[in-house]
Design an enzyme around this catalytic site. Structure first.
Site, PDB file in Angstrom:
ATOM      1  N   HIS A   1      -4.067 -10.282 -11.415  1.00 54.48           N
ATOM      2  CA  HIS A   1      -5.219  -9.351 -11.410  1.00 54.48           C
ATOM      3  C   HIS A   1      -6.047  -9.500 -12.702  1.00 54.48           C
ATOM      4  O   HIS A   1      -6.720  -8.561 -13.122  1.00 54.48           O
ATOM      5  CB  HIS A   1      -4.785  -7.877 -11.240  1.00 54.48           C
ATOM      6  CG  HIS A   1      -3.779  -7.633 -10.174  1.00 54.48           C
ATOM      7  ND1 HIS A   1      -3.841  -8.236  -8.937  1.00 54.48           N
ATOM      8  CD2 HIS A   1      -2.660  -6.840 -10.136  1.00 54.48           C
ATOM      9  CE1 HIS A   1      -2.810  -7.817  -8.192  1.00 54.48           C
ATOM     10  NE2 HIS A   1      -2.079  -6.994  -8.898  1.00 54.48           N
TER      11      HIS A   1
ATOM     12  N   SER B   1      -3.490  -2.751   0.003  1.00 54.08           N
ATOM     13  CA  SER B   1      -4.539  -1.858   0.508  1.00 54.08           C
ATOM     14  C   SER B   1      -5.733  -1.877  -0.427  1.00 54.08           C
ATOM     15  O   SER B   1      -5.599  -2.009  -1.645  1.00 54.08           O
ATOM     16  CB  SER B   1      -4.008  -0.428   0.668  1.00 54.08           C
ATOM     17  OG  SER B   1      -3.596   0.085  -0.577  1.00 54.08           O
TER      18      SER B   1
ATOM     19  N   TYR C   1       7.283  -3.152  -8.395  1.00 51.43           N
ATOM     20  CA  TYR C   1       6.605  -2.671  -9.608  1.00 51.43           C
ATOM     21  C   TYR C   1       7.594  -2.272 -10.721  1.00 51.43           C
ATOM     22  O   TYR C   1       7.283  -2.328 -11.889  1.00 51.43           O
ATOM     23  CB  TYR C   1       5.793  -1.423  -9.261  1.00 51.43           C
ATOM     24  CG  TYR C   1       4.333  -1.631  -8.959  1.00 51.43           C
ATOM     25  CD1 TYR C   1       3.877  -2.765  -8.305  1.00 51.43           C
ATOM     26  CD2 TYR C   1       3.391  -0.663  -9.313  1.00 51.43           C
ATOM     27  CE1 TYR C   1       2.533  -2.932  -8.009  1.00 51.43           C
ATOM     28  CE2 TYR C   1       2.044  -0.816  -9.019  1.00 51.43           C
ATOM     29  CZ  TYR C   1       1.621  -1.954  -8.364  1.00 51.43           C
ATOM     30  OH  TYR C   1       0.291  -2.103  -8.083  1.00 51.43           O
TER      31      TYR C   1
ATOM     32  N   THR D   1       3.891  -1.389  -5.022  1.00 51.81           N
ATOM     33  CA  THR D   1       4.183  -0.094  -5.647  1.00 51.81           C
ATOM     34  C   THR D   1       5.440   0.540  -5.056  1.00 51.81           C
ATOM     35  O   THR D   1       6.200   1.194  -5.763  1.00 51.81           O
ATOM     36  CB  THR D   1       3.001   0.873  -5.397  1.00 51.81           C
ATOM     37  OG1 THR D   1       1.784   0.141  -5.467  1.00 51.81           O
ATOM     38  CG2 THR D   1       2.978   1.983  -6.421  1.00 51.81           C
TER      39      THR D   1
ATOM     40  N   GLY E   1       0.824  -1.215   0.000  1.00 54.55           N
ATOM     41  CA  GLY E   1       0.000   0.000   0.000  1.00 54.55           C
ATOM     42  C   GLY E   1       0.851   1.254   0.000  1.00 54.55           C
ATOM     43  O   GLY E   1       1.918   1.303  -0.604  1.00 54.55           O
ATOM     44  N   GLY E   2       0.360   2.275   0.699  1.00 55.78           N
ATOM     45  CA  GLY E   2       1.083   3.545   0.770  1.00 55.78           C
ATOM     46  C   GLY E   2       0.711   4.509  -0.339  1.00 55.78           C
ATOM     47  O   GLY E   2       1.278   5.609  -0.429  1.00 55.78           O
ATOM     48  N   GLU E   3      -0.247   4.142  -1.171  1.00 54.37           N
ATOM     49  CA  GLU E   3      -0.553   4.984  -2.327  1.00 54.37           C
ATOM     50  C   GLU E   3      -1.385   6.216  -1.974  1.00 54.37           C
ATOM     51  O   GLU E   3      -1.614   7.071  -2.824  1.00 54.37           O
ATOM     52  CB  GLU E   3      -1.239   4.143  -3.415  1.00 54.37           C
ATOM     53  CG  GLU E   3      -0.268   3.134  -3.999  1.00 54.37           C
ATOM     54  CD  GLU E   3      -0.962   2.048  -4.803  1.00 54.37           C
ATOM     55  OE1 GLU E   3      -2.170   2.147  -5.036  1.00 54.37           O
ATOM     56  OE2 GLU E   3      -0.272   1.091  -5.196  1.00 54.37           O
TER      57      GLU E   3
ATOM     58  N   ARG F   1      -9.668  -8.311 -12.916  1.00 52.52           N
ATOM     59  CA  ARG F   1      -9.971  -6.973 -12.400  1.00 52.52           C
ATOM     60  C   ARG F   1     -10.982  -6.199 -13.242  1.00 52.52           C
ATOM     61  O   ARG F   1     -11.620  -5.275 -12.732  1.00 52.52           O
ATOM     62  CB  ARG F   1      -8.691  -6.154 -12.220  1.00 52.52           C
ATOM     63  CG  ARG F   1      -8.051  -5.667 -13.497  1.00 52.52           C
ATOM     64  CD  ARG F   1      -6.717  -4.975 -13.210  1.00 52.52           C
ATOM     65  NE  ARG F   1      -6.851  -3.935 -12.220  1.00 52.52           N
ATOM     66  CZ  ARG F   1      -5.870  -3.552 -11.386  1.00 52.52           C
ATOM     67  NH1 ARG F   1      -4.678  -4.119 -11.444  1.00 52.52           N
ATOM     68  NH2 ARG F   1      -6.065  -2.587 -10.534  1.00 52.52           N
TER      69      ARG F   1
ATOM     70  N   ASP G   1      -3.380 -11.466  -2.990  1.00 53.76           N
ATOM     71  CA  ASP G   1      -2.888 -10.079  -2.936  1.00 53.76           C
ATOM     72  C   ASP G   1      -2.985  -9.567  -1.492  1.00 53.76           C
ATOM     73  O   ASP G   1      -3.188  -8.382  -1.249  1.00 53.76           O
ATOM     74  CB  ASP G   1      -3.685  -9.179  -3.893  1.00 53.76           C
ATOM     75  CG  ASP G   1      -2.915  -7.934  -4.330  1.00 53.76           C
ATOM     76  OD1 ASP G   1      -1.704  -7.835  -4.031  1.00 53.76           O
ATOM     77  OD2 ASP G   1      -3.526  -7.062  -4.971  1.00 53.76           O
TER      78      ASP G   1
HETATM   79 ZN    ZN Z   1      -0.583  -5.848  -8.104  1.00 54.32          ZN
END
Ligand code: ZN
Length: 387
Positions: free
Chosen positions: A222, A287, A128, A97, A66-68, A225, A283
Site C-alpha cells: 500500500h 473491500s 493483521y 483485518t 473486508g468485514g470492517e 496510498r 489487494d
Molecule cells: Zn492491507
C-alpha cells in the site's frame, strides 16, 4: 505439447519474434523456427500478439476479506475467471483485518481449490495481528511444513486497525520468518500492511538500523496510498528495500492523494529507484468504499484482481514506461522476492504460464497456466467449479 508460433516475446525482457514450445506444464524451448510434427502438438499462430510471463498477483484476499463495516461487508472469495480475465496465473493469498472468522486453514483450502481449478497458488501465514496466528503454532513451522506457505502477512503497522505491535514484537515476526525461510528454502518475506498513520515505515527503518535483519526481509504494501508514504517508500526503495503498490482503488482515494500505480512506477524510476525494487499487487477481494458524485457513501465494492493488468496498461500507455519494465512489477520481481521457482519468466525450464496481449491496447487475448489454455481468443475456456 503446445507450440506458439511467431509471438513478440517478453521474457519479461523484449527478445523479439520467437516460437514457444511447451510440454508437460513447462516451457521446453523459446527461439526462432521451432518445428514439431503436427500430430504431436497443438500449433497456434501467435503472430501479432505479445507473449509475456503469466502475471503474479502477490497479495489477494483469496478467501474473502473486508468485514470492517459489519458482517454484511465481508467480501466473497476469488472466482477463477476473475484471475483469468486479469492474465493472472499465480496468486498469493493472504488474510486481512479479520483473523477471527477467517483462518489460515480456510485460506489454505481456498488456495488448494484454485490450484485444482488451474492456477498456481501460494499463501502467507498470519493476518493483521501480532503475535501472528499460524497453522502449526509457529511461523517457522508453517514455512517448513506447509508447501504453499511462502511468507507472513499482511502484518499491519501504522494503522488504527493494527494490533499496535511493539518494535520487539514486530522484529520477532521478521526474525522467525527469516529463519523459517532459510530452513525451508523459501522467501520467508514479511508482507507489511502499512496504514495511513504518521509512523509510516519507521518500524521497518528501525528494524534495519537496530537489528541484523536486512531490508529485503520486508515487503511493505500500500506504499502508494498517500503522498507522504509514497515519498518514504521511494527512499526505502533507493536504500535497497522493496515497495509494493496496490492497484485496486476507487476515484475517491485517488482524489484524496493516492498515487496511481502507473504514475508511481514512472516517478520512482525517474527518481533513480531500480526497477527490480517495485511490485504491483491488486489487494483483490478486499473491500473498497463506493461514493456517489456528492461524496456520500453509497455502499461497498470489492477490489478486483483485474486492476493489476489495468495498472500495467496504464504504466505503459499513459505514463510511457517501457512494457518490459512495467512487466517486471507483475512477473520477475514478485517471483524473485517470493522465491517462486519457475514463475515470472518466459524461458526454457520455466512453468508454462503465459499471457498473450494485443500490442496496441495491451488487452488480454490469451492465458495459459501450467500448459493449459484458460483464455483463448479473448474467450474464457475454463471456469471455476461453481461459475
Ligand atoms: Zn492491507
Amino acid at each position: 505439447m503446445l507450440l506458439l508460433k511467431n509471438a513478440d516475446v517478453y521474457t519479461p525482457a523484449a527478445i523479439g519474434r520467437a516460437d514457444i514450445l511447451m510440454a508437460g506444464g513447462r516451457i521446453v524451448m523459446v527461439g526462432p523456427d521451432i518445428e514439431v510434427p503436427a500430430r504431436l502438438c497443438e500449433r497456434v499462430d501467435a503472430s501479432g500478439l505479445v507473449a509475456a510471463p503469466g502475471f503474479i498477483d502477490g497479495h489477494v484476499h483469496l478467501a474473502g476479506g473486508g468485514g470492517e463495516g459489519g458482517f454484511a461487508t465481508r467480501t466473497p472469495e476469488l472466482a477463477l475467471s476473475d484471475a483469468v480475465r486479469g492474465g493472472i496465473t499465480t496468486v498469493v493469498g493472504c488474510l486481512g483485518t479479520d483473523g477471527a472468522t477467517r483462518s489460515p486453514a480456510g485460506l489454505l483450502a481456498k488456495a488448494r481449490a484454485l490450484d485444482e481449478e488451474g492456477l498456481s497458488t501460494f499463501v502467507l501465514t498470519g493476518h493483521y495481528a501480532v503475535p501472528v496466528q499460524t497453522l502449526t503454532g509457529s511461523i517457522e513451522r508453517d514455512l517448513l511444513l506447509i508447501d504453499k506457505v511462502v511468507g507472513v502477512g499482511e502484518v499491519a503497522i501504522s494503522d488504527h486497525r493494527s494490533t499496535q505491535p511493539t518494535f520487539e514484537q514486530f522484529v520477532r515476526v521478521a526474525a522467525e520468518a527469516r529463519r523459517g525461510g532459510m530452513l525451508s528454502g523459501k522467501a520467508g518475506v514479511v508482507n507489511v500492511h502499512v496504514g495511513d498513520g504518521p509512523r509510516g515505515l519507521s518500524m521497518l527503518r528501525r528494524a534495519v538500523e537496530e537489528t541484523e535483519i536486512p531490508a529485503t526481509q520486508f515487503w511493505p504494501t500500500h506504499i502508494n496510498r498517500n503522498p507522504a508514504l509514497f515519498d518514504e517508500g521511494q527512499a526505502w526503495a533507493k536504500a535497497g528495500g522493496f515497495v509494493d503498490f496496490t492497484t485496486s482503488t476507487v476515484p475517491a482515494f485517488l482524489d484524496a492523494g493516492e498515487v496511481r500505480c502507473g504514475a508511481g512506477l514512472r516517478r520512482m524510476l525517474e527518481a533513480g529507484v531500480d526497477a527490480s525494487r517495485v511490485t504491483f499487487t491488486s489487494d483483490g477481494q478486499g473491500s473498497l468504499p463506493d461514493y456517489d458524485a456528492a461524496g456520500e457513501l453509497r455502499g461497498l465494492r470489492v477490489g478486483r484482481v483485474t486492476s493489476l493488468a489495468a495498472s500495467v496498461r496504464d504504466a505503459v500507455l499513459v505514463e510511457g514506461v517501457p512494457l518490459a519494465t512495467a512487466l517486471l512489477a507483475v512477473t520477475a520481481n514478485p517471483a524473485r522476492i517470493l522465491k517462486l521457482r519457475g514463475k515470472g519468466a518466459l524461458g526454457a525450464g520455466a512453468d508454462a504460464d503465459l499471457v498473450l496481449l494485443d500490442p496496441a491496447g495491451l488487452e488480454i487475448d490469451g492465458v495459459i497456466a501450467k500448459g493449459r489454455w484458460l483464455m483463448k481468443g479473448r474467450e474464457i475456456v475454463v471456469r471455476g467449479t461453481f461459475e
